[in-house]
Design a protein around this motif. Structure first.
Motif, PDB file in Angstrom:
ATOM      1  N   UNK A  59     -18.528  25.994 -56.847  1.00 28.99           N
ATOM      2  CA  UNK A  59     -18.107  25.767 -58.230  1.00 28.99           C
ATOM      3  C   UNK A  59     -18.257  27.049 -59.044  1.00 28.99           C
ATOM      4  N   UNK A  60     -17.778  28.133 -58.452  1.00 23.04           N
ATOM      5  CA  UNK A  60     -17.714  29.413 -59.153  1.00 23.04           C
ATOM      6  C   UNK A  60     -16.256  29.835 -59.351  1.00 23.04           C
ATOM      7  N   UNK A  78     -13.476  39.510 -56.377  1.00 22.54           N
ATOM      8  CA  UNK A  78     -14.854  39.060 -56.188  1.00 22.54           C
ATOM      9  C   UNK A  78     -15.479  38.682 -57.526  1.00 22.54           C
ATOM     10  N   UNK A  79     -16.211  37.582 -57.538  1.00 18.44           N
ATOM     11  CA  UNK A  79     -16.929  37.169 -58.736  1.00 18.44           C
ATOM     12  C   UNK A  79     -18.160  38.043 -58.947  1.00 18.44           C
ATOM     13  N   UNK A  82     -24.849  36.715 -57.881  1.00 21.72           N
ATOM     14  CA  UNK A  82     -26.051  37.151 -57.157  1.00 21.72           C
ATOM     15  C   UNK A  82     -26.015  38.649 -56.829  1.00 21.72           C
ATOM     16  N   UNK A  83     -25.219  39.401 -57.581  1.00 16.97           N
ATOM     17  CA  UNK A  83     -25.105  40.850 -57.366  1.00 16.97           C
ATOM     18  C   UNK A  83     -24.601  41.180 -55.967  1.00 16.97           C
ATOM     19  N   UNK A  84     -23.807  40.279 -55.387  1.00 14.93           N
ATOM     20  CA  UNK A  84     -23.201  40.521 -54.078  1.00 14.93           C
ATOM     21  C   UNK A  84     -21.753  40.954 -54.301  1.00 14.93           C
ATOM     22  N   UNK A  85     -21.471  42.183 -53.974  1.00 15.32           N
ATOM     23  CA  UNK A  85     -20.158  42.717 -54.290  1.00 15.32           C
ATOM     24  C   UNK A  85     -20.101  43.132 -55.755  1.00 15.32           C
ATOM     25  N   UNK A  86     -19.012  43.743 -56.124  1.00 14.77           N
ATOM     26  CA  UNK A  86     -18.824  44.224 -57.489  1.00 14.77           C
ATOM     27  C   UNK A  86     -17.855  43.294 -58.207  1.00 14.77           C
ATOM     28  N   UNK A  87     -18.232  42.737 -59.368  1.00 15.66           N
ATOM     29  CA  UNK A  87     -17.318  41.832 -60.076  1.00 15.66           C
ATOM     30  C   UNK A  87     -15.953  42.477 -60.298  1.00 15.66           C
ATOM     31  N   UNK A 120     -13.385  34.654 -55.844  1.00 18.90           N
ATOM     32  CA  UNK A 120     -14.165  34.290 -54.663  1.00 18.90           C
ATOM     33  C   UNK A 120     -15.618  34.688 -54.851  1.00 18.90           C
ATOM     34  N   UNK A 121     -16.515  33.737 -54.583  1.00 20.31           N
ATOM     35  CA  UNK A 121     -17.933  33.982 -54.835  1.00 20.31           C
ATOM     36  C   UNK A 121     -18.629  34.513 -53.589  1.00 20.31           C
TER      37      UNK A 121
END
Length: 324
Positions: A59-60, A78-79, A82-87, A120-121
C-alpha cells in the motif's frame, strides 16, 4: 518444447527493509549480507540482458481505488521508502518489450494490467539494490502481484502468470534473470480495509504520495512490531520456520499443488499477512519451469524476528539450449 534461448538464472529471496534499521544478531546479519554479496558478484558476471522481477507492494504504490491482480510496469519510479533506493529513480524498463510481454500474456488468457506511471516500493527496490546496486543498473521488467489487498489472486492464477511470462521469455534469446521478491512468513502491521477506521481505509483506497511524516510513522511502526516480536511481545503472528522450510522444499520440487491447496485465511494463520508474498516465488518458479529443466540450490534460511522475516534465499540456473 521451448525455443532455444540464452542462459537463464533465477533468484528468489525474502525482502526485509528492517535490515538497515533494526539490529539482529551480528553473525546472522553478516551471513545474510555475505550471501547477497556473492549473488551480486554472480549477477555481475552473468550480466543479464533483462531482469524480470515479480514483487509485491505494501500500500505504497498500489491501492484499492484500482487493484488489479497483476500489473506490468511500462514506466516506473522508485518510492524510496525505508531509504532503499533513491526516490524518483527510474527503473530501466524497455517499453516495447514490456508491451510485448503484456500482449503475450493476453494471448495466453492471463489478465494483467499495465502502468505507465507505476510507483514501486521496497518490495521491488531492495533485491535490485542488493544484487545490482540500483534499480536502474540493468533493463528490468517489473511485474506487481497483489499480495496485500484482499481478496488476492489465487495461486493457480499466479502460476499461470509465471508460466505465461516464462513461455514469452523462451523466445527472446536473451540472458534473463528472474527475481521473486517476498515472503516468507512475516506479519507486518498492514491494516485490512474491512476493519480499518475511516481515515485508514481512505489511505488504503487512495494513499499515494503521503507526507514524509506519515511515511516515517508507518516505518517506525514496522520497526516496533519487529522489536516486540523479538521480545516475544505484541500481536504479530510469530515467524513459522517449519512452514517456510517446507514451502522452499515444495518450490524446489516444483510442487505447486501443496501451496494451491491452502485457502487465503489458512495461509494468513500459518505465515502472517506477509506470507502471501510467496506468490512471487510461485510465479518465478513457474516461469523457470516453463523454460525447461534447471538446476536448483537452496542458499539460506533463518527466521530473524528482529527483521520480522522468515529469511529465505534460493537460486536456479538453466544453461543456454535445451539441456540443464
Amino acid at each position: 518444447m521451448p525455443s532455444p534461448f540464452a542462459e537463464a538464472r533465477m533468484i528468489c529471496a525474502s525482502h526485509t527493509p528492517l535490515m538497515d534499521h533494526v539490529d539482529a544478531d551480528p553473525l546472522v546479519d553478516a551471513e545474510v549480507r555475505q550471501h547477497f554479496a556473492r549473488l551480486a558478484e554472480q549477477v555481475a558476471v552473468f550480466d543479464p540482458e533483462l531482469i524480470v522481477e515479480f514483487a509485491p507492494d505494501h500500500f505504497k504504490g498500489f491501492f484499492y481505488d484500482m487493484m488489479p491482480p497483476f500489473t506490468v510496469g511500462i514506466r516506473a519510479t522508485a518510492i524510496g521508502d525505508y531509504d532503499i533506493g533513491v526516490p524518483g529513480d527510474r527503473f530501466d524498463i524497455p517499453e516495447e518489450l514490456a508491451l510485448d510481454c503484456v500482449r503475450n500474456l493476453y494471448a495466453a488468457d492471463v489478465d494483467a494490467a499495465l502502468s505507465y506511471r507505476a510507483q514501486l516500493d521496497h518490495g521491488f527496490a531492495q533485491l535490485l539494490v542488493l544484487l545490482t546496486g540500483s534499480v536502474g543498473r540493468y533493463p528490468v521488467l517489473p511485474i506487481h502481484i497483489n499480495c496485500a489487498g484482499t481478496p488476492l489472486p489465487s495461486f493457480r492464477q499466479v502460476r499461470r502468470l509465471g508460466d505465461g511470462v516464462g513461455r514469452w521469455l523462451a523466445g527472446l534469446n536473451k540472458r534473463v534473470l528472474i527475481l521473486g521478491s517476498g515472503g516468507l512468513s512475516h506479519d507486518p502491521p498492514i491494516p485490512t480495509i474491512a476493519t480499518a477506521p475511516p481515515p485508514v481505509a481512505e489511505m488504503l483506497i487512495a494513499g499515494r504520495n503521503p507526507p514524509m511524516e506519515a511515511r516515517r510513522a508507518r516505518e517506525q511502526a514496522n520497526y516496533e512490531t519487529a522489536r516486540k516480536l523479538a521480545r516475544g511481545e505484541g500481536h504479530a503472528t510469530p515467524l513459522n520456520a517449519a512452514w517456510d522450510r517446507s514451502f522452499m522444499a515444495q518450490m524446489a520440487a516444483l510442487d505447486f499443488d501443496s501451496i494451491t491447496a491452502l485457502a487465503e485465511g489458512e495461509l494468513t494463520q500459518l505465515a502472517g499477512c506477509g506470507g502471501h508474498e510467496v506468490r512471487n516465488w510461485v510465479a518465478a518458479y513457474a516461469a523457470m519451469a516453463a523454460l525447461g529443466p534447471f538446476t536448483h540450490q537452496d542458499i539460506f534460511y533463518r527466521d530473524i524476528p528482529q527483521w520480522n522475516a522468515g529469511m529465505g534465499i534460493a537460486a536456479a540456473r538453466r544453461p543456454s539450449g535445451h539441456q540443464a
